[in-house]
Design a protein around this motif. Structure first.
Motif, PDB file in Angstrom:
ATOM      1  N   SER A  24      16.495  21.869  -3.137  1.00 51.37           N
ATOM      2  CA  SER A  24      17.210  22.641  -2.111  1.00 51.37           C
ATOM      3  C   SER A  24      17.051  22.017  -0.726  1.00 51.37           C
ATOM      4  CB  SER A  24      16.747  24.100  -2.127  1.00 51.37           C
ATOM      5  OG  SER A  24      15.505  24.232  -2.739  1.00 51.37           O
ATOM      6  N   ARG A  25      16.803  20.684  -0.692  1.00 55.47           N
ATOM      7  CA  ARG A  25      16.753  19.898   0.547  1.00 55.47           C
ATOM      8  C   ARG A  25      15.653  20.378   1.492  1.00 55.47           C
ATOM      9  NH1 ARG A  25      17.946  15.093   1.771  1.00 55.47           N
ATOM     10  NH2 ARG A  25      18.133  15.660   3.953  1.00 55.47           N
ATOM     11  N   GLU A  26      14.589  20.960   0.900  1.00 55.77           N
ATOM     12  CA  GLU A  26      13.451  21.316   1.764  1.00 55.77           C
ATOM     13  C   GLU A  26      12.488  20.152   1.772  1.00 55.77           C
ATOM     14  OE1 GLU A  26      11.943  24.733  -0.150  1.00 55.77           O
ATOM     15  OE2 GLU A  26      13.708  25.919   0.386  1.00 55.77           O
ATOM     16  N   LEU A  27      11.962  19.823   2.944  1.00 55.56           N
ATOM     17  CA  LEU A  27      11.030  18.701   3.078  1.00 55.56           C
ATOM     18  C   LEU A  27       9.758  18.979   2.291  1.00 55.56           C
ATOM     19  CD1 LEU A  27      10.688  16.010   4.642  1.00 55.56           C
ATOM     20  CD2 LEU A  27       9.481  17.317   6.384  1.00 55.56           C
ATOM     21  N   ARG A  28       9.355  18.062   1.403  1.00 61.17           N
ATOM     22  CA  ARG A  28       8.155  18.263   0.598  1.00 61.17           C
ATOM     23  C   ARG A  28       6.996  17.367   1.020  1.00 61.17           C
ATOM     24  NH1 ARG A  28       8.033  22.561  -0.263  1.00 61.17           N
ATOM     25  NH2 ARG A  28       6.308  22.309  -1.720  1.00 61.17           N
ATOM     26  N   GLY A  29       7.301  16.329   1.793  1.00 61.52           N
ATOM     27  CA  GLY A  29       6.222  15.440   2.232  1.00 61.52           C
ATOM     28  C   GLY A  29       6.751  14.087   2.665  1.00 61.52           C
ATOM     29  N   LEU A  30       5.821  13.147   2.790  1.00 68.59           N
ATOM     30  CA  LEU A  30       6.185  11.803   3.249  1.00 68.59           C
ATOM     31  C   LEU A  30       5.574  10.758   2.335  1.00 68.59           C
ATOM     32  CD1 LEU A  30       5.464  11.488   7.079  1.00 68.59           C
ATOM     33  CD2 LEU A  30       7.669  11.570   5.957  1.00 68.59           C
ATOM     34  N   VAL A  31       6.334   9.712   2.045  1.00 76.74           N
ATOM     35  CA  VAL A  31       5.750   8.576   1.337  1.00 76.74           C
ATOM     36  C   VAL A  31       5.626   7.451   2.357  1.00 76.74           C
ATOM     37  CG1 VAL A  31       5.983   6.920  -0.548  1.00 76.74           C
ATOM     38  CG2 VAL A  31       6.968   9.176  -0.758  1.00 76.74           C
ATOM     39  N   PHE A  32       4.414   6.915   2.483  1.00 75.22           N
ATOM     40  CA  PHE A  32       4.178   5.796   3.382  1.00 75.22           C
ATOM     41  C   PHE A  32       4.078   4.513   2.569  1.00 75.22           C
ATOM     42  CE2 PHE A  32       3.129   8.312   7.031  1.00 75.22           C
ATOM     43  CZ  PHE A  32       3.275   7.409   8.068  1.00 75.22           C
ATOM     44  N   VAL A  33       4.789   3.478   3.007  1.00 73.90           N
ATOM     45  CA  VAL A  33       4.654   2.182   2.348  1.00 73.90           C
ATOM     46  C   VAL A  33       4.134   1.183   3.392  1.00 73.90           C
ATOM     47  CG1 VAL A  33       5.818   0.408   0.989  1.00 73.90           C
ATOM     48  CG2 VAL A  33       6.608   2.764   0.889  1.00 73.90           C
ATOM     49  N   PHE A  34       3.081   0.462   3.028  1.00 76.27           N
ATOM     50  CA  PHE A  34       2.493  -0.517   3.947  1.00 76.27           C
ATOM     51  C   PHE A  34       2.713  -1.924   3.384  1.00 76.27           C
ATOM     52  CE2 PHE A  34       0.219   3.435   4.256  1.00 76.27           C
ATOM     53  CZ  PHE A  34      -0.026   3.609   5.608  1.00 76.27           C
ATOM     54  N   HIS A  35       3.590  -2.719   4.055  1.00 71.27           N
ATOM     55  CA  HIS A  35       3.838  -4.101   3.595  1.00 71.27           C
ATOM     56  C   HIS A  35       2.989  -5.054   4.433  1.00 71.27           C
ATOM     57  CE1 HIS A  35       7.425  -2.836   1.534  1.00 71.27           C
ATOM     58  NE2 HIS A  35       7.938  -2.362   2.643  1.00 71.27           N
ATOM     59  N   GLY A  60       0.844  -1.194   0.000  1.00 71.23           N
ATOM     60  CA  GLY A  60       0.000   0.000   0.000  1.00 71.23           C
ATOM     61  C   GLY A  60       0.879   1.243   0.000  1.00 71.23           C
ATOM     62  N   ILE A  61       0.422   2.303  -0.697  1.00 73.25           N
ATOM     63  CA  ILE A  61       1.201   3.550  -0.771  1.00 73.25           C
ATOM     64  C   ILE A  61       0.304   4.708  -0.352  1.00 73.25           C
ATOM     65  CG2 ILE A  61       2.333   5.173  -2.382  1.00 73.25           C
ATOM     66  CD1 ILE A  61       3.983   2.797  -2.281  1.00 73.25           C
ATOM     67  N   MET A  62       0.870   5.635   0.423  1.00 75.73           N
ATOM     68  CA  MET A  62       0.139   6.861   0.760  1.00 75.73           C
ATOM     69  C   MET A  62       1.156   8.010   0.730  1.00 75.73           C
ATOM     70  SD  MET A  62      -2.043   7.763   4.190  1.00 75.73           S
ATOM     71  CE  MET A  62      -0.687   7.793   5.336  1.00 75.73           C
ATOM     72  N   LEU A  63       0.806   9.076   0.029  1.00 68.63           N
ATOM     73  CA  LEU A  63       1.711  10.214  -0.065  1.00 68.63           C
ATOM     74  C   LEU A  63       1.100  11.393   0.679  1.00 68.63           C
ATOM     75  CD1 LEU A  63       4.006  10.845  -2.761  1.00 68.63           C
ATOM     76  CD2 LEU A  63       2.513  12.774  -2.483  1.00 68.63           C
ATOM     77  N   LEU A  64       1.851  11.963   1.615  1.00 69.85           N
ATOM     78  CA  LEU A  64       1.353  13.108   2.390  1.00 69.85           C
ATOM     79  C   LEU A  64       2.129  14.350   2.018  1.00 69.85           C
ATOM     80  CD1 LEU A  64       1.149  11.723   6.055  1.00 69.85           C
ATOM     81  CD2 LEU A  64      -0.585  11.650   4.273  1.00 69.85           C
ATOM     82  N   ASP A  65       1.443  15.515   1.997  1.00 69.40           N
ATOM     83  CA  ASP A  65       2.205  16.752   1.825  1.00 69.40           C
ATOM     84  C   ASP A  65       2.677  17.221   3.203  1.00 69.40           C
ATOM     85  OD1 ASP A  65       0.036  17.905   3.069  1.00 69.40           O
ATOM     86  OD2 ASP A  65      -0.791  18.804   1.242  1.00 69.40           O
ATOM     87  N   THR A  66       3.368  18.348   3.245  1.00 72.10           N
ATOM     88  CA  THR A  66       3.951  18.780   4.523  1.00 72.10           C
ATOM     89  C   THR A  66       2.883  19.160   5.555  1.00 72.10           C
ATOM     90  OG1 THR A  66       4.289  20.835   3.346  1.00 72.10           O
ATOM     91  CG2 THR A  66       6.247  19.547   3.837  1.00 72.10           C
TER      92      THR A  66
END
Ligand SMILES: Nc1ncnc2c1ncn2[C@@H]1O[C@H](COP(=O)(O)OP(=O)(O)OP(=O)(O)O)[C@@H](O)[C@H]1O
Ligand SMILES: [Mg+2]
Length: 447
Positions: free
Chosen positions: A197-208, A115-121
């Motif tokens: 520029s190494r600014e955090l853009r979000g998170l990718v969640f992986v569900f195994h 499973g994949i979930m992408l979050l913004d900041t």
């Protein structure tokens, strides 16, 4: 222009007399016509294409990349039309490629096993895949553009998001989901992603989904527990009797013999347990290969029956043999003998007094079949599926009495499957059991 022409006509015509007047009028009409044609030509060459290019540019701005300007030649204003058309063509290509890439990416993401979930900041869900919606029984509308903690209320997920944002590093955690009666174990991995520029853009969640791994781990744990338990019983017994004999010098010879017999039996049991365990581990090794040779299956069955004859006689069990002579096949003689012996030992061990064990072997176009049928104690229907599990015994007491370790059928199944065959059981509690092994002709079986 016509007004100017009429004015000129009005000014010049009265100034001339006679036939000159006609010449002036004709000259003015000619000049008017030439100017008119010239202006119309300018309109056709410059103004109209310009209008068209403006319309095409408007269409391109709207995203319609199939719009094209009319181009007659590659000169003048047509050159501009050509350039605009080239631009439109390139945009259309880029757009097509972009759509294709996004379709490919979408297909990959949607068909991933995890499973994949992408979050913004801000913590809003920007993207999920099909596996995610299946795992959590959610629809895309329920999740997309929602705050993640309104969608998933698990503490571990909340903690993983907090830690991943705080430490800007990959965080691993796990959750357990319950679906009906089943438990699903999920490993979660939260990976932060950054821009150039190494600014955090979000998170990718992986569900195994690691339920199968957990199950394997559980089987391994159970196996270790079972082995320890099985070894403990005879070892305790041997130790106990040996201690008694060491502590007490006055044991009479008869008693001594009784104790030694028990020690002998228990050590024998220990030996067969260790032997079976080694056999199983050998069979389960990936590199295990059966030793294939042309063999006469009929004679292996006969030899096996001869070996168990003594045991059958002792228990008053009649052995009935119904085997054709011409059952040749390519197989592992020793392993197949092991299979037949195991089935015969079981049939005799779990027979009632004065029982009958019927052994038959035959073949058809596809399979060579061996059946071992007894009219013994039988197996309760609900437990038939479990008898191939390692250490599983329907009646612990009776099986232990016969010296059984509960590994015999697990070994049988392995060997049959290594020959690309399969085993079937038909049993009725209190009436008897029939074990059937089928070995395929395609595994090198011939007449
Ligand atoms: N012919 C049979 N009739 C009734 N029960 C049987 C028969 N064959 C097997 N079983 C049941 O299946 C269980 C598992 O059989 P399996 O051969 O694997 O182990 P075992 O006979 O107990 O020990 P061993 O490893 O020494 O063969 C037995 O304990 C018994 O309860
Ligand atoms: Mg057995």
């Amino acid at each position: 222009m016509t007004v100017l022409f009429l004015s000129l006509l009005y000014v010049f015509v009265p100034l001339v007399q006679g036939s000159d007047r006609i010449i002036v009028v004709l000259a003015l009409i000619g000049a008017h016509a030439v100017i008119f044609i010239l202006i119309y030509q300018i309109y056709l060459t410059y103004l109209k294409p310009n209008e068209q290019i403006k319309v095409v540019l408007d269409e391109l701005i709207k995203g319609n990349y199939s719009a094209r300007a009319y181009e007659k030649s590659h000169h003048g204003i047509d050159r501009l039309g050509y350039a605009v058309n080239k631009l439109a063509f390139n945009l259309q290509n880029l757009n097509r490629q972009d759509k294709m890439h996004s379709r490919q990416l979408h297909t990959v993401i949607d068909n991933m096993e995890s499973g994949i979930m992408l979050l913004d900041t801000q913590g809003y869900v920007q993207l999920i895949n099909r596996k995610f919606t299946n795992l959590f029984d959610l629809t895309e509308q329920e999740v997309k553009n929602k705050l993640y903690y309104h969608v998933l209320t698990h503490d571990s997920i909340y903690q993983a998001v907090q830690d991943a944002f705080l430490y800007e590093d990959t965080i691993k955690n796990s959750i357990t989901l319950t679906k009906g009666n089943a438990k699903i174990y999920i490993e979660i991995v939260a990976v932060p992603f950054f821009n150039e520029s190494r600014e955090l853009r979000g998170l990718v969640f992986v569900f195994h989904d690691i339920s199968e791994l957990k199950q394997v781990e559980q089987i391994r744990k159970d196996f270790v527990a079972n082995v320890s338990h099985e070894l403990k019983t005879p070892v305790t017994s041997i130790k106990g009797f040996a201690e008694t004999m060491l502590d007490d010098d006055s044991i009479d010879p008869e008693m001594l013999r009784k104790f030694l017999t028990i020690i002998y039996k228990e050590s024998d049991r220990l030996q067969s347990l260790i032997h079976d365990l080694l056999e199983l581990s050998k069979l389960e090794r990936d590199e295990f290969k059966i030793n294939l040779n042309r063999i006469n299956f009929s004679s292996i069955v006969r030899e096996s029956v001869t070996i168990v004859k003594d045991m059958a006689n002792k228990r008053n069990v009649e052995l009935i043999l119904d085997v054709n002579d011409d059952l040749n096949l390519t197989g592992d003689e020793q392993r197949l003998k092991q299979v037949i012996l195991n089935l015969l030992y079981n049939a005799i061990s779990y027979s009632k007094k004065d029982g009958k064990v019927h052994v038959s072997a035959y073949k058809n176009q596809q399979w060579l079949t061996l059946t071992v049928k007894d009219n013994g104690i039988g197996i309760p229907e609900s437990l038939i599926g479990r008898i191939f599990e390692r250490f599983y015994r329907v009646d612990q007491g009776r099986s232990r009495e016969t010296g059984g370790t509960g590994l015999g059928l697990a070994i049988v199944k392995h060997i049959v499957e290594a020959h690309d065959g399969f085993i079937e059981v038909d049993s009725q509690y209190g009436v008897g059991s029939t074990f059937t092994i089928n070995l395929p002709i395609t595994h090198g079986l011939t007449n």
